[in-house]
Write a protein that holds these residues in place. Sequence first.
Motif, PDB file in Angstrom:
ATOM      1  N   LEU A 214      -0.500  -3.838  -4.225  1.00  0.00           N
ATOM      2  CA  LEU A 214      -1.581  -4.009  -3.251  1.00  0.00           C
ATOM      3  C   LEU A 214      -1.231  -3.355  -1.914  1.00  0.00           C
ATOM      4  CD1 LEU A 214      -4.362  -5.259  -3.110  1.00  0.00           C
ATOM      5  CD2 LEU A 214      -3.336  -7.343  -2.197  1.00  0.00           C
ATOM      6  N   MET A 217      -2.068   0.227  -2.089  1.00  0.00           N
ATOM      7  CA  MET A 217      -3.500   0.490  -1.985  1.00  0.00           C
ATOM      8  C   MET A 217      -3.969   0.335  -0.534  1.00  0.00           C
ATOM      9  SD  MET A 217      -4.606   1.523  -4.820  1.00  0.00           S
ATOM     10  CE  MET A 217      -3.020   2.287  -5.154  1.00  0.00           C
ATOM     11  N   ILE A 218      -3.421  -0.659   0.162  1.00  0.00           N
ATOM     12  CA  ILE A 218      -3.756  -0.824   1.578  1.00  0.00           C
ATOM     13  C   ILE A 218      -3.316   0.418   2.355  1.00  0.00           C
ATOM     14  CG2 ILE A 218      -3.277  -2.172   3.657  1.00  0.00           C
ATOM     15  CD1 ILE A 218      -2.977  -4.655   1.863  1.00  0.00           C
ATOM     16  N   VAL A 393      -8.799   2.869  -5.203  1.00  0.00           N
ATOM     17  CA  VAL A 393      -8.502   1.653  -4.442  1.00  0.00           C
ATOM     18  C   VAL A 393      -9.259   0.441  -4.989  1.00  0.00           C
ATOM     19  CG1 VAL A 393      -8.759   0.540  -2.187  1.00  0.00           C
ATOM     20  CG2 VAL A 393      -7.743   2.803  -2.343  1.00  0.00           C
ATOM     21  N   THR A 397      -7.290  -2.509  -6.963  1.00  0.00           N
ATOM     22  CA  THR A 397      -7.361  -3.815  -6.311  1.00  0.00           C
ATOM     23  C   THR A 397      -7.908  -4.859  -7.287  1.00  0.00           C
ATOM     24  OG1 THR A 397      -7.746  -2.742  -4.192  1.00  0.00           O
ATOM     25  CG2 THR A 397      -8.272  -5.080  -4.316  1.00  0.00           C
ATOM     26  N   VAL A 418      -2.413 -11.457  -2.258  1.00  0.00           N
ATOM     27  CA  VAL A 418      -3.013 -10.811  -1.090  1.00  0.00           C
ATOM     28  C   VAL A 418      -2.118 -10.998   0.134  1.00  0.00           C
ATOM     29  CG1 VAL A 418      -4.994 -10.854   0.467  1.00  0.00           C
ATOM     30  CG2 VAL A 418      -5.360 -10.980  -1.993  1.00  0.00           C
ATOM     31  N   GLY A 421       0.632  -8.770  -0.146  1.00  0.00           N
ATOM     32  CA  GLY A 421       0.138  -7.401   0.016  1.00  0.00           C
ATOM     33  C   GLY A 421       0.106  -7.008   1.487  1.00  0.00           C
TER      34      GLY A 421
ATOM     35  N   ILE B 108     -10.002  -2.770   5.656  1.00  0.00           N
ATOM     36  CA  ILE B 108      -9.408  -3.150   4.364  1.00  0.00           C
ATOM     37  C   ILE B 108      -9.137  -4.645   4.345  1.00  0.00           C
ATOM     38  CG2 ILE B 108      -7.006  -2.602   4.990  1.00  0.00           C
ATOM     39  CD1 ILE B 108      -8.581  -2.102   1.544  1.00  0.00           C
ATOM     40  N   LEU B 112     -10.564  -7.195   1.511  1.00  0.00           N
ATOM     41  CA  LEU B 112      -9.716  -8.125   0.742  1.00  0.00           C
ATOM     42  C   LEU B 112     -10.198  -9.561   0.907  1.00  0.00           C
ATOM     43  CD1 LEU B 112      -6.160  -6.638   1.380  1.00  0.00           C
ATOM     44  CD2 LEU B 112      -7.442  -6.612  -0.749  1.00  0.00           C
ATOM     45  N   TYR B 135     -18.329  -1.570  -1.925  1.00  0.00           N
ATOM     46  CA  TYR B 135     -17.179  -0.761  -1.534  1.00  0.00           C
ATOM     47  C   TYR B 135     -17.445   0.717  -1.796  1.00  0.00           C
ATOM     48  CZ  TYR B 135     -12.469   1.035  -1.041  1.00  0.00           C
ATOM     49  OH  TYR B 135     -11.373   1.753  -0.618  1.00  0.00           O
TER      50      TYR B 135
END
Lengths: 499, 183
Positions: A214, A217-218, A393, A397, A418, A421, B108, B112, B135
């Motif tokens: 994660l 991806m961030i 992404v 995710t 998360v 992440g 982001i 999330l 998204y």
Amino acid sequence: MLDAALEGLGIVLSWPNVLYPVVGTLFAMVFAFLPGISGVTLMALAIPWTYAWDPMATVLLFGALVGGSTFMGSVTAILFNIPGTSPNAATMLDGHPMARRGEARTAIACSATASALGSTVGVVMLIALLPVVRWVVLAVGPPELLLLAIWGLSTVALVSRRAVLEGLIAAGLGLAVGFVGLDPRTAESRFTFGIEYLQDGVPIVPVFLGLFALAEMIDLFVSGRKTVSEADARAAMGGSTVEGILTVARNPGLFLRSSVLGSLIGMIPGIGGTVASFVAYGHAVQSDPQGRFGEGDVRGVLAPEAANDAKDGGSLLPVLAFGIPGSEGTVLLLAALTLHGIHPGPELVSDQLPLVFALIWSLFLSNWLTSAIGLFSSGQFARFTLVPAHLLVPVITVLVALAALAYRATFGDLLLTVGFGVFGYAMKALGWPRVSFVIALVLASLFETNLQLTLGLHRAGRLDLLARPVFLVLLGMLVVTVGWSTWHQGRRWHRRSGT
Amino acid sequence: MAPGTPVAPEVGNVKARTLFTLVLLAFTGTLIVECLTLSAPSRAAPLWVLVPTAVLLMAQLLADILSRFRRPRDHGGGAGPERSFDARSVGGPEWSRRDAVRWRGARITGWLLLLLGLVEACGFFVAVPLFVVPYLRVEGGLRWGASILFAGALVGALFLVFGVWVDVPFPEGRFYRIAAAVR
């Protein structure tokens, strides 16, 4: 023994028996490529499917399932920084930076080669040690396991060369997070703050998913990069399958040491492949402190992959000889064998040796089959690094969320993923080494449990370290490797300061 | 650092590092306090780890704070404290880039949090298209049709493999639990 080995090989290669390892391998590869499920899931599914099967067919299928999933987990680790299984997390550390540099093909080829050859070493050691298995397993106790944990922790400063202070802090935090849950001796709750979810400790799978997958991806989103690969389209398809294969040939010593380490660690019940791959990775770093580990050094792929596959062979030893499973995979293997009237133990090893060798050959064949497919497909796999970020992404995710939820079906795991992440991204952005945190977290339980046991034995006057040959050998290896790498670091520092 | 690069981004980075170190120090301190409530055998190993970690964190914090008073490097353009003070008003490319990075970081985080909220409220398989479609539309610039098609294919594949074949027991969404309780 040789007659039994040949008979077992004949059983595996005969028709239609050969179909079971081949089909089992293909299924295991597909499952291992999907994050969140692994060969273990497939084994659990296969048990009810094989109720009515012939026992030999079940043995061949499960041998292939044990071996078939290990390599494919490294493909997702290299391409997307998502470990297919926990042991593949060590492969990510250098495999993914290689993919970002456009060398995915080299990394995958090296992983495939090291996997195939490492499993061969594991199988050879399994066969060689079968007659002395009792001595091997009983010779390893708390002092030896403590030394293994210390050896792994000693690599922390090395893997975080440019940020040693941050690396040591990260390792301390990793150990602290590893202490969450019940104290192994007193069963007292530690650091749970009244949260029931934390009673069993911090699960390692969501941590890996968050800290690496994660977080990447961030980073991909925040950096605004168009693709995973930072190289252009043509360069991303660069790297070389041959170069990956030759890496193993150019580093025979590192390969052999990693394979032997993995096989030996695999023989110890309860340790698991994660410890084997990280200890091998740490050893690779120690063997060349001037290497660019963590930045895409191909040896950082070779060592953990060789150990990870060699561990499969080693882990069969306590299962077959004592009926003691050492990991989730071997638990299910044991369940499948028992359901079909095959009872592992000394009688199996002495009276049904051809069956034992059939299982071993099935594992061997499966490992080579996955590696061969991986080698031929390395170029196609490398194309995944060119998938546009705006598609990758959300998909990754979602897959990470799926993997976190599929692990224990609790929302808490997703929250943890998360959280880690975000933490992992912050570490990456600020130059803190995540690998130190992860090594310490993986080894925390092993370290504390065996420290307490060793101290307990010492207080009871039942510990004579000088009479433990395995302990003395491990201590010697620890002193040599730490001393050598420290000397190397000191020389490097002197050269830099011009003295 | 290339010549002519403003000092402001380095100062900003130091601020972020200092904040991060402070957060970790607060976390470690909390764990040490919690440790003192445990029995002696249970707190031994954690204290042996946490106290040195806290000391190292304080050293790191000191290093981060001192680095803010470091002499800025000569960037060829005569960069000095005055330049860092003026960097915001100059609005140079590096400063805009940092703002862009912060804005993307906030986005982001929002995505999330949206995914977390949707999974908790609606369950995984309902949350996936509700997350993926907006998204792709907002971040990818895809048309509605393409976004819905892509999300549908993704959730369909995941449902078939994980929901039906593997039969993973995903946690139910809060709305489902409330509806079941009402029924």
